[in-house]
Each structure stands twice: as C-alpha cells, then as structure tokens.
Write a protein that holds these residues in place. Structure first.
Motif, mmCIF file in Angstrom:
data_model
loop_
_atom_site.group_PDB
_atom_site.id
_atom_site.type_symbol
_atom_site.label_atom_id
_atom_site.label_comp_id
_atom_site.label_asym_id
_atom_site.label_seq_id
_atom_site.Cartn_x
_atom_site.Cartn_y
_atom_site.Cartn_z
ATOM 1 N N HIS A 31 -69.142 -97.374 -16.421
ATOM 2 C CA HIS A 31 -69.311 -96.005 -15.940
ATOM 3 C C HIS A 31 -69.835 -95.168 -17.103
ATOM 4 O O HIS A 31 -69.670 -95.541 -18.258
ATOM 5 C CB HIS A 31 -67.976 -95.423 -15.475
ATOM 6 C CG HIS A 31 -67.327 -96.196 -14.372
ATOM 7 N ND1 HIS A 31 -66.764 -97.423 -14.569
ATOM 8 C CD2 HIS A 31 -67.157 -95.911 -13.061
ATOM 9 C CE1 HIS A 31 -66.283 -97.872 -13.422
ATOM 10 N NE2 HIS A 31 -66.510 -96.965 -12.482
ATOM 11 N N HIS B 52 -58.917 -95.630 -14.691
ATOM 12 C CA HIS B 52 -59.897 -96.285 -13.812
ATOM 13 C C HIS B 52 -60.343 -97.636 -14.393
ATOM 14 O O HIS B 52 -59.536 -98.539 -14.483
ATOM 15 C CB HIS B 52 -61.063 -95.325 -13.520
ATOM 16 C CG HIS B 52 -61.956 -95.787 -12.405
ATOM 17 N ND1 HIS B 52 -61.487 -96.078 -11.154
ATOM 18 C CD2 HIS B 52 -63.313 -96.020 -12.351
ATOM 19 C CE1 HIS B 52 -62.501 -96.463 -10.375
ATOM 20 N NE2 HIS B 52 -63.624 -96.439 -11.085
ATOM 21 N N GLU C 94 -63.437 -94.291 -5.571
ATOM 22 C CA GLU C 94 -63.246 -95.702 -5.250
ATOM 23 C C GLU C 94 -61.754 -95.956 -5.110
ATOM 24 O O GLU C 94 -60.968 -95.480 -5.941
ATOM 25 C CB GLU C 94 -63.782 -96.584 -6.383
ATOM 26 C CG GLU C 94 -65.292 -96.604 -6.469
ATOM 27 C CD GLU C 94 -65.814 -97.344 -7.694
ATOM 28 O OE1 GLU C 94 -67.010 -97.621 -7.740
ATOM 29 O OE2 GLU C 94 -65.022 -97.616 -8.627
ATOM 30 N N TYR D 120 -59.483 -98.760 -5.581
ATOM 31 C CA TYR D 120 -59.384 -100.125 -6.110
ATOM 32 C C TYR D 120 -58.407 -100.938 -5.263
ATOM 33 O O TYR D 120 -57.327 -100.457 -4.913
ATOM 34 C CB TYR D 120 -58.856 -100.098 -7.552
ATOM 35 C CG TYR D 120 -59.903 -99.910 -8.637
ATOM 36 C CD1 TYR D 120 -61.231 -99.615 -8.360
ATOM 37 C CD2 TYR D 120 -59.531 -100.040 -9.980
ATOM 38 C CE1 TYR D 120 -62.159 -99.453 -9.384
ATOM 39 C CE2 TYR D 120 -60.453 -99.880 -11.008
ATOM 40 C CZ TYR D 120 -61.771 -99.587 -10.700
ATOM 41 O OH TYR D 120 -62.688 -99.436 -11.715
ATOM 42 N N HIS E 257 -63.126 -92.731 -10.533
ATOM 43 C CA HIS E 257 -64.511 -93.238 -10.616
ATOM 44 C C HIS E 257 -65.472 -92.068 -10.861
ATOM 45 O O HIS E 257 -65.254 -90.971 -10.363
ATOM 46 C CB HIS E 257 -64.880 -93.944 -9.313
ATOM 47 C CG HIS E 257 -66.308 -94.369 -9.263
ATOM 48 N ND1 HIS E 257 -66.776 -95.464 -9.961
ATOM 49 C CD2 HIS E 257 -67.390 -93.838 -8.628
ATOM 50 C CE1 HIS E 257 -68.078 -95.593 -9.739
ATOM 51 N NE2 HIS E 257 -68.479 -94.614 -8.943
HETATM 52 ZN ZN ZN Z 1 -65.644 -96.982 -10.620
#
Ligand code: ZN
Length: 272
Positions: free
Chosen positions: A12, A89, A171, A173, A222
């Motif tokens: 990211h 994250h 997102e 996860y 995210h």
């Molecule tokens: Zn991500």
C-alpha cells in the motif's frame, strides 16, 4: 510517551498513511511520534536498526522484506520486556517466516501462509476457537462499508464504545491464520459470501499478550493510493488511538468522541 512508526515497504502507499497515523497518535496528546523508514526493496536491511528501547510503543505500517536478525531480535526483546506493539492492516501480511512476529500478531495473511502457519480463529457458540483445517491464509472480498461488532466490551480499548458501528469502506480481511496464542478478539465483522468473503465472522481488532508486552492488532485501514477513507473513519481512529495507549501502558484514559459512528451511519474525520 514516545512512539515509533516503522514503514518503508508496503504493498500500500505507506507515504499516504504514515503521516496520517502520526497525526492521529499525536492528537491524543499522549504521544510524540518518530518514524523509522527501512531501505526500499532490495536495499541493505542491515542499516535498519531503530532504537526500540527509546519508545513505549512501536506501530508497524510495514509489509516488506525481512529485517536483519539483530533488528528482529531487538523487537522481540522489546515486546517481551513489556513494550507495546501495534500492527496496522497489511503489517499482518509481513514476516510469514518469523515465528515470534506471528506470535505477536496472533494471526496473519498472505505471504504463502497456510495451515502450517496455524489455525483460523472462528466464532463458534459464542467463543473464539482455533480451527485447524487446510486452506489459504488471507483474502478479502469487495471493499465495502460494514458493521464492526464488539466482542469484548469490557476490554479497556472498547469500554464505553457502542456495541456495533458502521465502518467506512474498507477491505474486510478474512481467513487470517497463525499461532493464535493469547489472543483476545476485540471486534469482528461478518464477511458475507455476497461481498466475496468467507461467510464467517472475521476477527478484525485483537489484543495479544506476548511476554510482558501488549500487542494491538487492527486489520482495518486499507488505502487506495492517496485515498485513505478507511483510516478517516472515526471507528478506525478511535480504536487505533485507544489501542496504541493500551499497548503502551495497559490502560486507556481517552474519552469517547462525540462523532463516533452509529450502527447505521459512517462517520469520517480529517486528521487535525
Ligand atoms: Zn489493503
């Protein structure tokens, strides 16, 4: 208290999130924050030697190549002796082969993790249980807004927060796996099949004890390049700020913000 964010490699755009995370921590009035940045991919990792011992809490915004054994051992010793660690994250994607790191974060994803990495954590009859079965580790469906549910309302990080809150587009996860030792699942979200998820409640906020130290693990946060909407969610902000304080001291002294999201409505806030 002094806090250190580590970054330098990530799938990211960490340059968009580290300054934001720094502001959020400083906004509490509790932390002064430094940043330690590794060499880029392929660089000489031997030069990355942060003085972890000068800090109360280390916040990882790092998902990249292994550090030197010396630096990895230094982080393990720091947390074992009572230091705080926060994984944000994709930091839980990092270091699939570093045993103690995976014990610190409890569960992680990707990086060729498999059942060899440990069980999933699954909510069964009201309890989080290790579930050992073959299968991948780490996935997510389409980015969307979803309800985060408290699973440990009495824990200092969550005490006083609503039981359910609507998280900004992120997102979700799923299918993380790891040693899953000494993990308290603080909050989870249902990862629906319709969104491309697992059909299970997935642990997203966790508290882990490791030696004398404390780890706060948030799988949220995210970013799509410069778009860091998920980290502007007041639910993300509040849990990060409280999680960092708890990791540093074992207590939380911060007040619940008035703009905390409800179960129905996302609440976004720009960093100060
Ligand atoms: Zn991500």
């Amino acid at each position: 208290m002094r806090a250190l964010i580590v970054d330098g490699q990530n799938n990211h755009d960490y340059k968009a999130t580290t300054p934001h995370l720094k502001k959020l921590l400083e906004q509490t009035g509790l932390f002064s924050v430094d940043v330690a940045t590794t060499p880029p991919k392929g660089g000489d990792m031997g030069s990355f030697k942060p003085a972890f011992g000068n800090y109360r809490v280390i916040i990882s915004n790092y998902n990249g190549e292994p550090w030197s054994t010396e630096t990895e051992n230094a982080l393990v010793a720091f947390v074992r002796k009572g230091g705080g660690f926060v994984s944000v994250h994709a930091a839980d994607n990092s270091f699939p082969d570093w045993k103690e790191y995976n014990e610190m974060i409890g569960v992680g994803g990707w990086g060729d993790r498999t059942e060899k990495s440990g069980p999933y954590l699954r909510l069964r009859t009201g309890k989080w249980q290790p579930a050992m079965m073959p299968g991948r580790s780490g996935s997510h469906g389409r980015q969307h807004e979803f309800v985060v549910e408290s699973q440990a309302s009495n824990h200092p990080i969550l005490a006083g927060l609503p039981q359910r809150w609507m998280h900004a587009k992120d997102e979700l996860y799923d299918r993380l796996r790891g040693p899953a030792l000494n993990v308290t699942v603080l909050a989870s979200a249902m990862s629906t099949i319709e969104s491309g998820g697992s059909g299970e409640h997935e642990p997203l906020l966790m508290a882990i004890s490791f030696g004398q130290g404390r780890v706060f693990h948030t799988a949220l946060g995210h970013n799509n390049g410069k778009d860091i909407t998920s980290q502007k969610c007041v639910g993300f902000v509040t849990s990060l700020q409280r999680g960092a304080e708890w990791a540093a001291t074992g207590k939380v002294t911060q007040k619940i913000p008035a703009d905390f999201p409800t179960a129905e409505k996302v609440s976004l806030r720009e960093a100060p």
